[in-house]
Design a protein around this motif. Sequence first.
Motif, short mmCIF file in Angstrom:
data_model
loop_
_atom_site.label_atom_id
_atom_site.label_comp_id
_atom_site.label_asym_id
_atom_site.label_seq_id
_atom_site.Cartn_x
_atom_site.Cartn_y
_atom_site.Cartn_z
N LYS A 1 0.83 -1.21 0.00
CA LYS A 1 0.00 0.00 0.00
C LYS A 1 0.87 1.25 0.00
O LYS A 1 0.60 2.21 -0.75
CB LYS A 1 -0.91 0.00 1.22
CG LYS A 1 -1.81 1.22 1.31
CD LYS A 1 -2.69 1.17 2.54
CE LYS A 1 -3.59 2.40 2.64
NZ LYS A 1 -4.46 2.35 3.84
N ARG A 2 1.92 1.26 0.83
CA ARG A 2 2.80 2.43 0.90
C ARG A 2 3.55 2.64 -0.40
O ARG A 2 3.71 3.77 -0.87
CB ARG A 2 3.78 2.27 2.07
CG ARG A 2 3.11 2.29 3.45
CD ARG A 2 4.13 2.61 4.53
NE ARG A 2 5.20 1.63 4.61
CZ ARG A 2 5.15 0.52 5.35
NH1 ARG A 2 4.07 0.24 6.05
NH2 ARG A 2 6.19 -0.30 5.39
N ALA A 3 4.02 1.56 -1.00
CA ALA A 3 4.77 1.67 -2.25
C ALA A 3 3.89 2.23 -3.37
O ALA A 3 4.32 3.07 -4.16
CB ALA A 3 5.33 0.31 -2.65
N GLY B 1 1.15 4.01 -2.89
CA GLY B 1 0.82 5.39 -2.50
C GLY B 1 1.91 6.37 -2.84
O GLY B 1 1.64 7.53 -3.20
N LYS B 2 3.16 5.94 -2.75
CA LYS B 2 4.30 6.81 -3.08
C LYS B 2 4.57 6.88 -4.58
O LYS B 2 5.43 7.64 -5.03
CB LYS B 2 5.57 6.29 -2.39
CG LYS B 2 5.58 6.44 -0.89
CD LYS B 2 6.88 5.86 -0.32
CE LYS B 2 6.95 5.98 1.20
NZ LYS B 2 8.21 5.38 1.72
N GLY B 3 3.85 6.08 -5.35
CA GLY B 3 4.07 6.07 -6.79
C GLY B 3 5.31 5.30 -7.21
O GLY B 3 5.78 5.45 -8.34
N LEU B 4 5.83 4.45 -6.33
CA LEU B 4 7.03 3.68 -6.65
C LEU B 4 6.72 2.45 -7.49
O LEU B 4 7.58 1.92 -8.19
CB LEU B 4 7.74 3.27 -5.36
CG LEU B 4 8.23 4.43 -4.48
CD1 LEU B 4 8.76 3.91 -3.15
CD2 LEU B 4 9.30 5.23 -5.21
N GLU C 1 3.18 0.57 -9.67
CA GLU C 1 1.77 0.59 -10.08
C GLU C 1 1.36 -0.84 -10.38
O GLU C 1 2.07 -1.57 -11.07
CB GLU C 1 1.59 1.46 -11.33
CG GLU C 1 0.15 1.48 -11.84
CD GLU C 1 0.00 2.25 -13.15
OE1 GLU C 1 -1.09 2.20 -13.73
OE2 GLU C 1 1.00 2.87 -13.59
N THR D 1 8.46 -5.74 -5.30
CA THR D 1 8.18 -4.39 -4.79
C THR D 1 9.12 -4.04 -3.65
O THR D 1 9.60 -2.91 -3.55
CB THR D 1 6.71 -4.28 -4.34
OG1 THR D 1 5.86 -4.51 -5.48
CG2 THR D 1 6.42 -2.91 -3.75
N GLY E 1 13.57 2.90 -2.47
CA GLY E 1 12.67 3.78 -1.74
C GLY E 1 11.54 3.09 -1.03
O GLY E 1 10.86 3.69 -0.19
N VAL E 2 11.32 1.80 -1.32
CA VAL E 2 10.22 1.09 -0.67
C VAL E 2 10.61 0.66 0.74
O VAL E 2 9.87 0.85 1.69
CB VAL E 2 9.79 -0.14 -1.50
CG1 VAL E 2 8.74 -0.96 -0.75
CG2 VAL E 2 9.23 0.31 -2.85
N SER F 1 14.20 0.43 3.51
CA SER F 1 15.56 0.93 3.71
C SER F 1 16.57 -0.13 3.27
O SER F 1 16.33 -1.33 3.41
CB SER F 1 15.80 1.29 5.17
OG SER F 1 15.83 0.13 5.99
#
Length: 259
Positions: A23-25, A27-30, A32, A150, A155-156, A158
């Motif tokens: 969901k976070r990935a 949401g950040k556009g990293l 689709e 993913t 960026g997804v 660390s």
Amino acid sequence: MKITILTLFPEMFSGVFTSSIMKRAIGKGLVEVEVVDIRKYTTDKNGRVDSAPIGGGAGLIMKCQPILDCLDDVKGENSHTILLSPKGRSYTQEVAKELVKLDKDLILICGHYEGTDERINKYVDELISVGDYVVTGGEIPAMIITDSITRLIDGVISDESLDEESFNNGLIEYPQYAEPYEYNGDKVPDILYCGNHEAIRKYRLKESLRLTKQIRPDLLKKRELTKEEKSLLKEIEEGNDHPKWMQQALKKGKKFIKE
């Protein structure tokens, strides 16, 4: 990166990508993720996407036409197409890294029933299997691949977290602990409280080697061991669980160790 999943059962993916890291990935556009219903592409007047195997046999086989028309509709110049199949190469962490490094959009085709028409194979870039076992279709394998890839996208998660995960360095991850220090008589190893980061690193590496030797000895056979790893494995084989380096770290860090 965009991951497109072609499936007969898009409802299986509802909720899977709307929580936690996925969901976070998204949401950040990293990344689709698009799920496409293969059924919408069939030209069969009765909406069929499968038929009995030619020549006889059990079950049903997914037809070429719906899958290939669907693939043709979603495929772009920068696409890498994967058919999820037991005939494919085994999926591992190394394969996940390879797919991320391709820097291409991925298309995952989910087989179902008794499989897919063999002629589909020449329209894809590769076949992948997630393991030597049988599942109902390619939907769960597609979820596994999407999630594992993913996690590796910049960026997804660390870099430090990725480095310490199982398989990322070719070893099973060392045991991890959280408070309390003691629970039902089981205590956290004192070495983790000693304050000596080098000794803790060495202890964790030794435990990774121990677990890998016990659970996945095949991984050790593939690994080119460092001098330090050979020394630690020797301690394990000799049953030396309190070597001098550990004793020294515990002695110097005694004030940090819980009673």
